[in-house]
Enzyme design. Sequence first.
Site, PDB file in Angstrom:
ATOM      1  N   HIS A 260      50.180 -83.490  -1.843  1.00 12.52           N
ATOM      2  CA  HIS A 260      51.444 -84.228  -1.761  1.00 12.52           C
ATOM      3  C   HIS A 260      51.465 -85.115  -0.517  1.00 12.52           C
ATOM      4  O   HIS A 260      51.833 -86.290  -0.574  1.00 12.52           O
ATOM      5  CB  HIS A 260      52.596 -83.220  -1.725  1.00 12.52           C
ATOM      6  CG  HIS A 260      53.910 -83.756  -1.227  1.00 12.52           C
ATOM      7  ND1 HIS A 260      54.157 -83.980   0.118  1.00 12.52           N
ATOM      8  CD2 HIS A 260      55.050 -84.084  -1.871  1.00 12.52           C
ATOM      9  CE1 HIS A 260      55.393 -84.436   0.267  1.00 12.52           C
ATOM     10  NE2 HIS A 260      55.958 -84.503  -0.915  1.00 12.52           N
ATOM     11  N   ASN A 261      51.053 -84.557   0.621  1.00  5.57           N
ATOM     12  CA  ASN A 261      51.075 -85.330   1.859  1.00  5.57           C
ATOM     13  C   ASN A 261      50.042 -86.445   1.854  1.00  5.57           C
ATOM     14  O   ASN A 261      50.278 -87.515   2.406  1.00  5.57           O
ATOM     15  CB  ASN A 261      50.864 -84.406   3.061  1.00  5.57           C
ATOM     16  CG  ASN A 261      52.143 -83.721   3.477  1.00  5.57           C
ATOM     17  OD1 ASN A 261      53.044 -83.533   2.659  1.00  5.57           O
ATOM     18  ND2 ASN A 261      52.245 -83.331   4.734  1.00  5.57           N
TER      19      ASN A 261
ATOM     20  N   GLU B 137      51.686 -89.115   0.040  1.00  9.44           N
ATOM     21  CA  GLU B 137      52.733 -89.677   0.909  1.00  9.44           C
ATOM     22  C   GLU B 137      52.149 -90.648   1.924  1.00  9.44           C
ATOM     23  O   GLU B 137      52.651 -91.766   2.109  1.00  9.44           O
ATOM     24  CB  GLU B 137      53.455 -88.544   1.627  1.00  9.44           C
ATOM     25  CG  GLU B 137      54.493 -89.005   2.635  1.00  9.44           C
ATOM     26  CD  GLU B 137      55.060 -87.848   3.440  1.00  9.44           C
ATOM     27  OE1 GLU B 137      55.780 -88.111   4.423  1.00  9.44           O
ATOM     28  OE2 GLU B 137      54.780 -86.674   3.100  1.00  9.44           O
TER      29      GLU B 137
ATOM     30  N   LYS C 262      50.976 -78.910  -1.414  1.00  6.12           N
ATOM     31  CA  LYS C 262      51.633 -79.690  -0.357  1.00  6.12           C
ATOM     32  C   LYS C 262      50.628 -80.587   0.365  1.00  6.12           C
ATOM     33  O   LYS C 262      50.958 -81.706   0.772  1.00  6.12           O
ATOM     34  CB  LYS C 262      52.312 -78.739   0.632  1.00  6.12           C
ATOM     35  CG  LYS C 262      53.005 -79.430   1.819  1.00  6.12           C
ATOM     36  CD  LYS C 262      54.094 -80.386   1.384  1.00  6.12           C
ATOM     37  CE  LYS C 262      55.062 -80.748   2.503  1.00  6.12           C
ATOM     38  NZ  LYS C 262      54.489 -81.069   3.779  1.00  6.12           N
TER      39      LYS C 262
ATOM     40  N   SER D 235      58.852 -79.809   1.573  1.00  7.00           N
ATOM     41  CA  SER D 235      58.944 -81.263   1.634  1.00  7.00           C
ATOM     42  C   SER D 235      60.405 -81.686   1.742  1.00  7.00           C
ATOM     43  O   SER D 235      61.310 -80.904   1.496  1.00  7.00           O
ATOM     44  CB  SER D 235      58.309 -81.890   0.385  1.00  7.00           C
ATOM     45  OG  SER D 235      58.292 -83.301   0.490  1.00  7.00           O
TER      46      SER D 235
END
Length: 248
Positions: free
Chosen positions: A176-177, A180, A173, A123
Amino acid sequence: MKFGMIGLGKMGLNLTKNAIDHGNEVLVFDLNSAAVEEAMSYSARVTALDNFDDLVDNLDGPRVIWLMLPAGKPTIETISILSEKLAVGDIVIDGGNSNYKDDLQQYEVLKEKGIHYFDVGTSGGMEGARRAGNFMIGGDAETWPVIEPLFKDLSENGAYLYTGPVGSGHYLKMVHNGIEYGMMQAIAEGFEILDAGPYDYDFPEVAQLWNHGSVIRSWLMELAGEAFAKDPKLEQIASRMYSSGEGK
Protein backbone atom coordinates in the site's frame (compact mmCIF):
# COMPACT_ATOMS: atom_id res chain seq x y z
CA MET A 1 -13.97 -2.70 25.03
CA LYS A 2 -11.32 -2.08 27.64
CA PHE A 3 -7.79 -2.34 26.25
CA GLY A 4 -4.25 -1.07 26.72
CA MET A 5 -2.40 1.34 24.43
CA ILE A 6 1.39 1.49 24.63
CA GLY A 7 2.75 4.44 22.68
CA LEU A 8 1.04 7.82 22.58
CA GLY A 9 2.75 9.40 19.62
CA LYS A 10 0.61 11.21 17.06
CA MET A 11 -1.00 7.98 15.87
CA GLY A 12 -1.37 6.28 19.25
CA LEU A 13 -2.85 9.36 20.89
CA ASN A 14 -5.34 9.87 18.08
CA LEU A 15 -6.35 6.21 18.07
CA THR A 16 -6.92 6.48 21.81
CA LYS A 17 -9.21 9.49 21.36
CA ASN A 18 -11.02 7.72 18.52
CA ALA A 19 -11.59 4.66 20.70
CA ILE A 20 -12.90 6.81 23.55
CA ASP A 21 -15.33 8.54 21.18
CA HIS A 22 -16.86 5.12 20.50
CA GLY A 23 -17.36 4.20 24.12
CA ASN A 24 -14.21 2.20 24.77
CA GLU A 25 -12.02 2.43 27.87
CA VAL A 26 -8.27 2.78 27.36
CA LEU A 27 -5.37 2.20 29.73
CA VAL A 28 -2.32 4.03 28.42
CA PHE A 29 1.45 3.96 28.89
CA ASP A 30 4.06 6.27 27.42
CA LEU A 31 7.36 7.78 28.55
CA ASN A 32 6.21 11.20 27.28
CA SER A 33 4.37 12.77 30.21
CA ALA A 34 2.85 15.51 28.03
CA ALA A 35 1.20 12.94 25.78
CA VAL A 36 -0.09 11.03 28.80
CA GLU A 37 -1.54 14.21 30.28
CA GLU A 38 -3.26 15.08 27.01
CA ALA A 39 -4.80 11.62 26.80
CA MET A 40 -6.04 11.76 30.40
CA SER A 41 -7.46 15.25 29.99
CA TYR A 42 -9.50 14.05 27.03
CA SER A 43 -11.70 11.67 28.99
CA ALA A 44 -12.21 10.07 32.37
CA ARG A 45 -12.22 6.75 30.50
CA VAL A 46 -8.48 7.09 29.92
CA THR A 47 -6.28 5.77 32.73
CA ALA A 48 -2.51 6.20 32.74
CA LEU A 49 -0.28 3.52 34.25
CA ASP A 50 3.35 3.94 35.27
CA ASN A 51 4.60 0.50 34.26
CA PHE A 52 3.70 -2.61 32.30
CA ASP A 53 2.87 -4.63 35.42
CA ASP A 54 0.11 -2.22 36.42
CA LEU A 55 -1.13 -2.06 32.85
CA VAL A 56 -1.49 -5.82 32.69
CA ASP A 57 -2.99 -6.11 36.19
CA ASN A 58 -5.71 -3.58 35.42
CA LEU A 59 -6.99 -5.35 32.32
CA ASP A 60 -9.48 -8.19 32.29
CA GLY A 61 -8.83 -11.39 30.39
CA PRO A 62 -8.42 -11.93 27.61
CA ARG A 63 -6.26 -8.80 27.85
CA VAL A 64 -5.82 -6.75 24.68
CA ILE A 65 -2.74 -4.54 24.40
CA TRP A 66 -2.16 -2.39 21.32
CA LEU A 67 1.36 -1.15 20.49
CA MET A 68 1.93 2.03 18.48
CA LEU A 69 5.72 2.21 18.71
CA PRO A 70 8.59 2.79 16.26
CA ALA A 71 9.34 -0.28 14.17
CA GLY A 72 12.26 -2.48 15.06
CA LYS A 73 13.98 -2.52 18.44
CA PRO A 74 11.39 -0.56 20.48
CA THR A 75 8.56 -2.82 19.34
CA ILE A 76 10.55 -6.04 19.57
CA GLU A 77 11.82 -5.29 23.08
CA THR A 78 8.36 -4.29 24.31
CA ILE A 79 6.82 -7.50 22.98
CA SER A 80 9.59 -9.48 24.69
CA ILE A 81 8.75 -7.82 28.02
CA LEU A 82 5.02 -8.36 27.56
CA SER A 83 5.58 -12.02 26.75
CA GLU A 84 6.74 -12.49 30.35
CA LYS A 85 3.79 -10.63 31.87
CA LEU A 86 0.76 -11.69 29.85
CA ALA A 87 -1.15 -14.95 30.18
CA VAL A 88 -2.51 -17.65 27.90
CA GLY A 89 -5.25 -16.23 25.67
CA ASP A 90 -4.15 -12.59 25.91
CA ILE A 91 -3.74 -10.55 22.71
CA VAL A 92 -0.98 -8.24 21.47
CA ILE A 93 -1.67 -5.90 18.52
CA ASP A 94 1.21 -4.24 16.69
CA GLY A 95 -0.30 -1.30 14.81
CA GLY A 96 3.03 0.28 13.86
CA ASN A 97 5.10 -0.05 10.72
CA SER A 98 6.93 -3.27 11.55
CA ASN A 99 8.57 -5.37 8.86
CA TYR A 100 6.35 -8.39 8.24
CA LYS A 101 9.39 -10.64 8.80
CA ASP A 102 9.61 -9.23 12.34
CA ASP A 103 5.95 -10.20 12.78
CA LEU A 104 6.75 -13.81 12.08
CA GLN A 105 9.43 -13.80 14.78
CA GLN A 106 7.27 -12.00 17.35
CA TYR A 107 4.44 -14.42 16.65
CA GLU A 108 6.69 -17.33 17.62
CA VAL A 109 7.85 -15.56 20.79
CA LEU A 110 4.26 -15.05 21.94
CA LYS A 111 2.94 -18.37 20.66
CA GLU A 112 5.25 -20.21 23.06
CA LYS A 113 3.37 -18.51 25.92
CA GLY A 114 -0.08 -19.06 24.40
CA ILE A 115 -0.44 -15.34 23.62
CA HIS A 116 -2.10 -14.24 20.38
CA TYR A 117 -0.49 -11.72 18.03
CA PHE A 118 -1.98 -9.47 15.36
CA ASP A 119 -0.07 -7.28 12.92
CA VAL A 120 -2.07 -4.27 11.79
CA GLY A 121 -1.22 -2.00 8.89
CA THR A 122 -2.72 1.37 9.80
CA SER A 123 -3.53 3.84 7.03
CA GLY A 124 -5.21 7.23 6.89
CA GLY A 125 -2.56 9.25 8.70
CA MET A 126 -3.19 11.19 11.88
CA GLU A 127 -6.63 12.34 10.75
CA GLY A 128 -7.63 8.76 9.97
CA ALA A 129 -6.43 7.60 13.36
CA ARG A 130 -8.42 10.38 15.00
CA ARG A 131 -11.69 10.04 13.11
CA ALA A 132 -11.90 6.93 10.96
CA GLY A 133 -8.95 4.80 10.00
CA ASN A 134 -8.17 2.07 7.52
CA PHE A 135 -6.76 -1.19 8.85
CA MET A 136 -5.15 -4.30 7.36
CA ILE A 137 -5.06 -7.07 9.96
CA GLY A 138 -3.15 -10.35 10.07
CA GLY A 139 -3.27 -12.91 12.87
CA ASP A 140 -5.04 -15.94 14.29
CA ALA A 141 -8.38 -16.49 12.58
CA GLU A 142 -9.99 -18.03 15.67
CA THR A 143 -9.14 -15.04 17.86
CA TRP A 144 -10.01 -12.38 15.30
CA PRO A 145 -13.70 -12.08 16.41
CA VAL A 146 -12.53 -10.98 19.87
CA ILE A 147 -10.96 -7.77 18.58
CA GLU A 148 -13.09 -7.13 15.49
CA PRO A 149 -15.52 -4.85 17.41
CA LEU A 150 -12.63 -2.50 18.15
CA PHE A 151 -11.82 -2.14 14.46
CA LYS A 152 -15.47 -1.54 13.65
CA ASP A 153 -15.31 1.41 16.04
CA LEU A 154 -12.05 2.83 14.76
CA SER A 155 -12.51 2.43 11.02
CA GLU A 156 -14.39 4.44 8.42
CA ASN A 157 -17.54 2.64 7.32
CA GLY A 158 -16.05 -0.80 7.82
CA ALA A 159 -12.68 0.11 6.29
CA TYR A 160 -10.85 -2.82 7.85
CA LEU A 161 -9.94 -6.23 6.49
CA TYR A 162 -8.80 -9.42 8.18
CA THR A 163 -6.12 -10.42 5.68
CA GLY A 164 -5.11 -13.88 6.92
CA PRO A 165 -2.12 -15.30 8.78
CA VAL A 166 0.40 -13.32 10.82
CA GLY A 167 2.46 -10.97 8.67
CA SER A 168 -0.21 -10.48 6.02
CA GLY A 169 -1.42 -7.18 7.49
CA HIS A 170 1.95 -5.47 7.48
CA TYR A 171 2.86 -7.01 4.11
CA LEU A 172 -0.29 -5.51 2.59
CA LYS A 173 0.48 -2.15 4.21
CA MET A 174 4.02 -2.29 2.79
CA VAL A 175 2.64 -2.66 -0.73
CA HIS A 176 0.00 0.00 0.00
CA ASN A 177 2.76 2.45 0.93
CA GLY A 178 4.71 1.62 -2.19
CA ILE A 179 1.65 2.55 -4.24
CA GLU A 180 1.19 5.70 -2.15
CA TYR A 181 4.77 6.84 -2.73
CA GLY A 182 4.44 6.15 -6.45
CA MET A 183 1.25 8.24 -6.61
CA MET A 184 2.90 11.08 -4.70
CA GLN A 185 5.88 10.98 -7.05
CA ALA A 186 3.61 11.11 -10.09
CA ILE A 187 1.72 14.11 -8.68
CA ALA A 188 5.00 15.85 -7.88
CA GLU A 189 6.45 15.27 -11.35
CA GLY A 190 3.22 16.41 -13.00
CA PHE A 191 3.22 19.75 -11.22
CA GLU A 192 6.95 20.13 -11.86
CA ILE A 193 6.28 19.81 -15.60
CA LEU A 194 3.49 22.37 -15.32
CA ASP A 195 5.83 24.72 -13.47
CA ALA A 196 8.49 24.36 -16.17
CA GLY A 197 6.03 24.75 -19.03
CA PRO A 198 5.06 27.84 -21.05
CA TYR A 199 1.81 28.55 -19.18
CA ASP A 200 1.08 30.18 -15.84
CA TYR A 201 -1.23 27.80 -13.97
CA ASP A 202 -2.85 28.38 -10.60
CA PHE A 203 -1.77 25.18 -8.87
CA PRO A 204 -4.42 25.20 -6.10
CA GLU A 205 -7.11 25.56 -8.77
CA VAL A 206 -5.58 22.81 -10.90
CA ALA A 207 -5.45 20.45 -7.93
CA GLN A 208 -9.06 21.26 -7.06
CA LEU A 209 -10.13 20.68 -10.67
CA TRP A 210 -8.35 17.35 -10.87
CA ASN A 211 -9.90 16.23 -7.61
CA HIS A 212 -13.48 16.60 -8.89
CA GLY A 213 -14.54 13.98 -11.41
CA SER A 214 -11.05 13.38 -12.81
CA VAL A 215 -9.65 9.86 -12.99
CA ILE A 216 -6.68 11.01 -10.86
CA ARG A 217 -8.80 12.41 -8.03
CA SER A 218 -7.57 11.28 -4.62
CA TRP A 219 -6.89 12.32 -1.04
CA LEU A 220 -3.26 12.83 -2.05
CA MET A 221 -4.39 15.32 -4.70
CA GLU A 222 -6.52 17.03 -2.07
CA LEU A 223 -3.51 17.30 0.23
CA ALA A 224 -1.43 18.66 -2.65
CA GLY A 225 -4.05 21.34 -3.26
CA GLU A 226 -4.04 22.30 0.42
CA ALA A 227 -0.24 22.57 0.35
CA PHE A 228 -0.30 24.77 -2.78
CA ALA A 229 -2.94 27.02 -1.20
CA LYS A 230 -0.60 27.72 1.71
CA ASP A 231 2.65 27.84 -0.29
CA PRO A 232 2.08 28.19 -4.09
CA LYS A 233 5.61 27.21 -5.06
CA LEU A 234 6.21 24.88 -2.08
CA GLU A 235 9.23 26.98 -1.21
CA GLN A 236 8.88 26.32 2.52
CA ILE A 237 9.10 22.53 2.17
CA ALA A 238 12.49 21.06 3.02
CA SER A 239 14.03 18.68 0.49
CA ARG A 240 13.92 15.71 2.84
CA MET A 241 11.33 13.38 4.33
CA TYR A 242 11.41 11.54 7.62
CA SER A 243 10.65 7.84 7.62
CA SER A 244 8.71 5.74 10.13
CA GLY A 245 10.33 2.59 8.77
CA GLU A 246 7.72 1.26 6.34
CA GLY A 247 9.36 2.84 3.31
CA LYS A 248 12.51 0.80 3.85
